[in-house]
Scaffold this motif. Structure first.
Motif, mmCIF file in Angstrom:
data_model
loop_
_atom_site.group_PDB
_atom_site.id
_atom_site.type_symbol
_atom_site.label_atom_id
_atom_site.label_comp_id
_atom_site.label_asym_id
_atom_site.label_seq_id
_atom_site.Cartn_x
_atom_site.Cartn_y
_atom_site.Cartn_z
ATOM 1 N N ASN A 1 2.404 2.237 -3.165
ATOM 2 C CA ASN A 1 1.386 2.173 -4.251
ATOM 3 C C ASN A 1 1.578 1.108 -5.276
ATOM 4 O O ASN A 1 1.614 1.311 -6.331
ATOM 5 C CB ASN A 1 1.462 3.537 -4.971
ATOM 6 C CG ASN A 1 0.476 4.559 -4.271
ATOM 7 O OD1 ASN A 1 -0.044 4.417 -3.205
ATOM 8 N ND2 ASN A 1 0.518 5.697 -4.844
ATOM 9 N N ASN A 2 2.025 -0.100 -4.488
ATOM 10 C CA ASN A 2 2.310 -1.179 -5.710
ATOM 11 C C ASN A 2 0.965 -2.101 -5.717
ATOM 12 O O ASN A 2 0.716 -3.132 -5.054
ATOM 13 C CB ASN A 2 3.357 -2.265 -4.894
ATOM 14 C CG ASN A 2 3.861 -3.215 -5.937
ATOM 15 O OD1 ASN A 2 3.317 -3.656 -6.834
ATOM 16 N ND2 ASN A 2 4.939 -3.543 -5.655
ATOM 17 N N PHE A 3 0.523 -1.586 -6.741
ATOM 18 C CA PHE A 3 -0.930 -2.232 -6.852
ATOM 19 C C PHE A 3 -1.171 -3.689 -7.325
ATOM 20 O O PHE A 3 -1.885 -4.673 -7.025
ATOM 21 C CB PHE A 3 -1.880 -1.373 -7.904
ATOM 22 C CG PHE A 3 -1.913 -0.012 -7.115
ATOM 23 C CD1 PHE A 3 -2.706 0.242 -6.431
ATOM 24 C CD2 PHE A 3 -1.340 1.074 -7.908
ATOM 25 C CE1 PHE A 3 -2.927 1.528 -5.838
ATOM 26 C CE2 PHE A 3 -1.368 2.283 -7.486
ATOM 27 C CZ PHE A 3 -2.185 2.481 -6.243
ATOM 28 N N GLU A 4 -0.053 -4.123 -8.108
ATOM 29 C CA GLU A 4 0.070 -5.453 -8.595
ATOM 30 C C GLU A 4 0.416 -6.501 -7.309
ATOM 31 O O GLU A 4 -0.103 -7.454 -7.198
ATOM 32 C CB GLU A 4 1.144 -5.716 -9.368
ATOM 33 C CG GLU A 4 1.624 -6.990 -9.952
ATOM 34 C CD GLU A 4 2.553 -7.333 -11.158
ATOM 35 O OE1 GLU A 4 3.072 -8.575 -11.229
ATOM 36 O OE2 GLU A 4 3.172 -6.265 -11.656
ATOM 37 N N THR B 1 -4.632 6.236 -8.546
ATOM 38 C CA THR B 1 -3.885 6.994 -9.597
ATOM 39 C C THR B 1 -4.750 7.582 -10.640
ATOM 40 O O THR B 1 -4.563 8.642 -11.321
ATOM 41 C CB THR B 1 -2.806 6.274 -10.477
ATOM 42 O OG1 THR B 1 -3.533 5.001 -10.953
ATOM 43 C CG2 THR B 1 -1.713 5.506 -9.458
ATOM 44 N N ALA C 1 -7.465 -5.275 -7.737
ATOM 45 C CA ALA C 1 -6.276 -4.623 -7.960
ATOM 46 C C ALA C 1 -6.219 -3.612 -8.679
ATOM 47 O O ALA C 1 -5.596 -2.217 -8.886
ATOM 48 C CB ALA C 1 -4.769 -5.574 -8.412
ATOM 49 N N ALA C 2 -6.996 -3.551 -10.259
ATOM 50 C CA ALA C 2 -7.322 -2.647 -11.223
ATOM 51 C C ALA C 2 -8.144 -1.710 -10.610
ATOM 52 O O ALA C 2 -7.839 -0.511 -10.904
ATOM 53 C CB ALA C 2 -7.879 -3.292 -12.320
ATOM 54 N N TRP D 1 0.941 -1.080 -0.153
ATOM 55 C CA TRP D 1 -0.135 0.003 0.130
ATOM 56 C C TRP D 1 0.895 1.351 0.030
ATOM 57 O O TRP D 1 0.462 2.224 -0.816
ATOM 58 C CB TRP D 1 -0.857 0.036 1.219
ATOM 59 C CG TRP D 1 -2.479 -0.428 1.012
ATOM 60 C CD1 TRP D 1 -3.057 -1.351 1.498
ATOM 61 C CD2 TRP D 1 -3.322 0.519 0.048
ATOM 62 N NE1 TRP D 1 -4.450 -1.304 1.127
ATOM 63 C CE2 TRP D 1 -4.519 -0.292 0.169
ATOM 64 C CE3 TRP D 1 -3.021 1.521 -0.645
ATOM 65 C CZ2 TRP D 1 -5.660 0.157 -0.390
ATOM 66 C CZ3 TRP D 1 -4.316 1.996 -1.403
ATOM 67 C CH2 TRP D 1 -5.488 1.323 -1.262
ATOM 68 N N GLU E 1 -5.815 0.482 -8.233
ATOM 69 C CA GLU E 1 -4.973 1.491 -8.902
ATOM 70 C C GLU E 1 -5.690 2.565 -9.549
ATOM 71 O O GLU E 1 -5.024 3.818 -9.576
ATOM 72 C CB GLU E 1 -4.253 0.751 -9.849
ATOM 73 C CG GLU E 1 -3.285 1.635 -11.019
ATOM 74 C CD GLU E 1 -2.548 0.633 -11.614
ATOM 75 O OE1 GLU E 1 -1.384 1.244 -12.228
ATOM 76 O OE2 GLU E 1 -2.674 -0.559 -12.008
ATOM 77 N N GLU E 2 -6.832 2.417 -10.088
ATOM 78 C CA GLU E 2 -7.673 3.472 -11.083
ATOM 79 C C GLU E 2 -8.105 4.384 -9.764
ATOM 80 O O GLU E 2 -8.160 5.658 -10.105
ATOM 81 C CB GLU E 2 -8.789 2.752 -11.520
ATOM 82 C CG GLU E 2 -9.966 3.870 -12.120
ATOM 83 C CD GLU E 2 -9.229 4.828 -13.139
ATOM 84 O OE1 GLU E 2 -9.791 5.925 -13.320
ATOM 85 O OE2 GLU E 2 -8.131 4.459 -13.751
#
Length: 118
Positions: free
Chosen positions: A16-19, A54, A46-47, A13, A50-51
């Motif tokens: 910001n490592n969404f993968e 970011t 995860a998607a 978190w 991220e959206e």
């Protein structure tokens, strides 16, 4: 084992490592985000995360554990906050309620509910 897993989740978190965040969920995991549709499965969650961060031009997110509640060794609830930087505005703080399930010796997030203050 759980403490290490929570530390890994916090690191993902805070970077910001969404993968990497997606790896904490499974195909049957469910996430109920604030003001958005329910997300199902690790890739969709995860998607979405991220959206959410970011795609809205938000800054870094800082995850902080508030409480850990053991139901059994296999099921654990965590209550946490995610503070998200917003340029020119006060940070937004989300509150999360996560149900972690131990599967084959590894804790995964089975269900997550997140909300924003009114």
């Amino acid at each position: 084992m759980l403490r290490e897993r929570l530390d890994e989740y916090e690191a993902a978190w805070n970077a910001n490592n969404f993968e990497a965040l997606g790896d904490f969920y499974r195909g049957d995991s469910v996430f109920v985000p604030p003001r958005a549709d329910i997300q199902r499965g690790s890739a969709a969650i995860a998607a979405f995360l991220e959206e959410f961060i970011t795609g809205r031009g938000l800054g870094a997110a800082k995850w902080t554990i508030q409480d850990v509640i053991y139901v059994t060794d296999e099921l654990v609830f965590t209550i946490d906050t995610v503070e998200i930087e917003r340029e020119g505005q006060p940070a937004a703080t989300l509150k999360d309620f996560l149900l972690w399930r131990k599967i084959d010796g590894i804790y995964y997030i089975q269900y997550g509910i997140s909300n924003l203050p009114a």
